[in-house]
Structure formats: structure tokens, C-alpha cells
Design a protein around this motif. Structure first.
Motif, short mmCIF file in Angstrom:
data_model
loop_
_atom_site.label_atom_id
_atom_site.label_comp_id
_atom_site.label_asym_id
_atom_site.label_seq_id
_atom_site.Cartn_x
_atom_site.Cartn_y
_atom_site.Cartn_z
N TRP A 111 134.16 105.72 -27.65
CA TRP A 111 133.47 104.45 -27.88
C TRP A 111 131.97 104.71 -27.93
O TRP A 111 131.42 105.38 -27.06
N HIS A 112 131.32 104.18 -28.96
CA HIS A 112 129.87 104.30 -29.12
C HIS A 112 129.26 102.91 -29.14
O HIS A 112 129.82 102.00 -29.74
N PRO A 113 128.09 102.73 -28.49
CA PRO A 113 127.43 101.43 -28.58
C PRO A 113 126.91 101.20 -29.99
O PRO A 113 126.55 102.15 -30.70
N GLY A 114 126.88 99.96 -30.41
CA GLY A 114 126.38 99.64 -31.75
C GLY A 114 125.73 98.27 -31.76
O GLY A 114 125.80 97.53 -30.76
N PRO A 115 125.11 97.89 -32.86
CA PRO A 115 124.41 96.60 -32.93
C PRO A 115 125.33 95.40 -32.80
O PRO A 115 124.91 94.33 -32.36
N LYS A 116 126.60 95.56 -33.14
CA LYS A 116 127.57 94.46 -33.02
C LYS A 116 128.52 94.68 -31.85
O LYS A 116 129.59 94.09 -31.79
N GLY A 117 128.14 95.56 -30.94
CA GLY A 117 129.00 95.88 -29.79
C GLY A 117 129.62 97.24 -29.96
O GLY A 117 129.38 97.94 -30.95
N PRO A 118 130.42 97.66 -29.00
CA PRO A 118 131.01 99.00 -29.05
C PRO A 118 131.94 99.16 -30.25
O PRO A 118 132.61 98.22 -30.67
N SER A 119 131.98 100.39 -30.79
CA SER A 119 132.91 100.71 -31.86
C SER A 119 133.53 102.07 -31.56
O SER A 119 132.89 102.94 -30.96
#
Length: 85
Positions: free
Chosen positions: A56-64
Motif C-alpha cells: 500500500w502506498h499513500p496517494g492524493p486520493k488515499g492509499p492505493s
């Protein structure tokens, strides 16, 4: 979930454990995780699943979820690199 949906929606009686087992024993199913084939085995009623490694990686729309390794499942595209926790 895909396997459960398939078994329960195609079994002659979805409340009968033996009917569900009989349905799975003859199932070949394409899933989001890859093809599952209970007819081929390695032994009866066993389906093997090739695995890939994700993180899981953090992203601008939440984790992906990123696929970081696909050694055993080359059909799964690598979408990110393994990062230290």
C-alpha cells in the motif's frame, strides 16, 4: 469473493455444503487474481494461485495498492516499487 459468488450462484442448492463442493470441483474461473482451476489440481479440489507482491502506498486520493513484484505472476503488471516501511 468471486469464488464464493460463483459457487453460491451456480450450485444446485447453495445451502447444501455437498452441492457447493461439487460445483467447485468442476470449476475453472477467471478472477481478478488470475485463473483458478479446481479440475486440474495438483490434487482433486485444489486450485493453485500464482502470487504477486503488493504494498500500500499513500496517494492524493488515499492509499492505493501497488504491485511491487510479479516473479510468480508475470501477467500482473508491476505498478510500483517496494518501499521501506
Amino acid at each position: 469473493m468471486e469464488t464464493a459468488h460463483h459457487a453460491l450462484s451456480t450450485a444446485d442448492d447453495p445451502t447444501d455444503h455437498a452441492a457447493i463442493a461439487h460445483t467447485l470441483a468442476g470449476t475453472t474461473l477467471s478472477t481478478i487474481a488470475g485463473a483458478l482451476d479446481w479440475k486440474r489440481g495438483p490434487t482433486p479440489n485444489i486450485a493453485l494461485l500464482r502470487l504477486s507482491g503488493g504494498q500500500w502506498h499513500p496517494g492524493p486520493k488515499g492509499p492505493s495498492l501497488a504491485i511491487a513484484t510479479n516473479h510468480d505472476a508475470p501477467d500482473a503488471p508491476v505498478t510500483g516499487e517496494l518501499q521501506p516501511a
